[in-house]
Design a protein around this motif. Structure first.
Motif, short mmCIF file in Angstrom:
data_model
loop_
_atom_site.label_atom_id
_atom_site.label_comp_id
_atom_site.label_asym_id
_atom_site.label_seq_id
_atom_site.Cartn_x
_atom_site.Cartn_y
_atom_site.Cartn_z
N SER A 143 52.61 94.62 20.03
CA SER A 143 52.91 96.05 19.93
C SER A 143 53.04 96.53 18.48
CB SER A 143 54.17 96.40 20.72
OG SER A 143 55.30 95.76 20.16
N HIS A 144 53.34 95.61 17.55
CA HIS A 144 53.49 95.95 16.13
C HIS A 144 52.74 94.92 15.29
CE1 HIS A 144 56.57 98.91 17.06
NE2 HIS A 144 57.14 98.01 17.83
N PRO A 145 51.41 94.99 15.28
CA PRO A 145 50.63 93.97 14.58
C PRO A 145 50.95 93.86 13.09
CG PRO A 145 49.21 95.74 15.38
CD PRO A 145 50.58 95.99 15.91
N GLU A 146 51.45 94.93 12.49
CA GLU A 146 51.79 94.88 11.06
C GLU A 146 52.96 93.94 10.79
OE1 GLU A 146 54.29 98.15 12.87
OE2 GLU A 146 52.23 97.46 13.11
N ARG A 147 53.73 93.59 11.81
CA ARG A 147 54.87 92.68 11.66
C ARG A 147 54.54 91.25 12.08
NH1 ARG A 147 60.17 95.28 14.23
NH2 ARG A 147 60.52 93.07 14.26
N ALA A 148 53.32 91.01 12.55
CA ALA A 148 52.96 89.73 13.15
C ALA A 148 53.24 88.53 12.25
CB ALA A 148 51.50 89.74 13.58
N MET A 149 53.02 88.68 10.94
CA MET A 149 53.22 87.53 10.06
C MET A 149 54.70 87.19 9.89
SD MET A 149 52.68 88.84 6.11
CE MET A 149 51.09 88.12 6.12
N MET A 151 60.76 82.18 11.84
CA MET A 151 61.56 83.24 11.21
C MET A 151 62.74 83.61 12.10
SD MET A 151 62.08 85.12 8.59
CE MET A 151 60.58 85.20 7.64
N PHE A 152 62.52 83.64 13.41
CA PHE A 152 63.61 83.93 14.35
C PHE A 152 64.75 82.93 14.17
CE2 PHE A 152 65.70 82.86 18.33
CZ PHE A 152 66.26 84.09 18.67
N TRP A 153 64.42 81.65 14.14
CA TRP A 153 65.46 80.62 14.01
C TRP A 153 66.11 80.66 12.63
CZ3 TRP A 153 67.60 79.26 18.15
CH2 TRP A 153 66.88 79.14 19.32
N MET A 156 55.06 85.53 28.75
CA MET A 156 54.91 85.93 27.36
C MET A 156 56.31 86.17 26.77
SD MET A 156 52.83 89.19 25.79
CE MET A 156 51.28 88.56 26.32
N SER A 157 56.54 85.63 25.59
CA SER A 157 57.85 85.75 24.97
C SER A 157 58.03 87.13 24.35
CB SER A 157 58.02 84.68 23.90
OG SER A 157 57.28 85.02 22.74
N GLN A 158 59.28 87.46 24.05
CA GLN A 158 59.58 88.73 23.39
C GLN A 158 58.88 88.80 22.03
OE1 GLN A 158 60.77 90.44 26.20
NE2 GLN A 158 61.70 91.57 24.57
N LEU A 159 58.83 87.67 21.33
CA LEU A 159 58.15 87.65 20.03
C LEU A 159 56.66 87.95 20.19
CD1 LEU A 159 59.83 84.60 18.26
CD2 LEU A 159 60.08 87.01 17.67
N ASP A 160 56.03 87.38 21.21
CA ASP A 160 54.61 87.64 21.46
C ASP A 160 54.38 89.12 21.75
OD1 ASP A 160 53.87 84.97 21.14
OD2 ASP A 160 54.14 84.53 23.28
N LYS A 161 55.25 89.70 22.57
CA LYS A 161 55.12 91.13 22.90
C LYS A 161 55.27 91.99 21.65
CE LYS A 161 56.91 90.60 27.58
NZ LYS A 161 58.05 90.86 28.47
N ARG A 162 56.24 91.64 20.80
CA ARG A 162 56.46 92.42 19.58
C ARG A 162 55.28 92.30 18.64
NH1 ARG A 162 61.69 90.84 16.73
NH2 ARG A 162 62.12 90.62 18.91
N ARG A 163 54.69 91.10 18.52
CA ARG A 163 53.53 90.93 17.65
C ARG A 163 52.35 91.78 18.14
NH1 ARG A 163 55.32 85.37 17.05
NH2 ARG A 163 54.11 84.78 18.85
#
Length: 46
Positions: free
Chosen positions: A10-16, A22-24, A1-8
Motif C-alpha cells: 500500500s506504501h511502496p515508497e516505504r518498502a525498503m 527493521m521491525f525487530w 499475508m503479514s501486516q508488513l507485506d500489506k504496508r509495503r
C-alpha cells in the motif's frame, strides 16, 4: 499475508524500510509499562 507485506504494497515508497529486520530493531526499544504507570489491561471475551 503479514501486516508488513500489506504496508509495503500500500506504501511502496516505504518498502525498503518496512522489513522484518527493521521491525525487530525498532521493537527492541520498547519496554512493557511499569506497575506505577497505572496501565490496566482488561480482556473482555465475547
Amino acid at each position: 499475508m503479514s501486516q508488513l507485506d500489506k504496508r509495503r504494497q500500500s506504501h511502496p515508497e516505504r518498502a525498503m524500510f518496512d522489513t522484518e529486520a527493521m521491525f525487530w530493531h525498532v521493537s527492541g526499544y520498547f519496554q512493557p509499562p511499569a506497575l506505577d504507570e497505572g496501565f490496566d489491561l482488561e480482556v473482555i471475551e465475547s
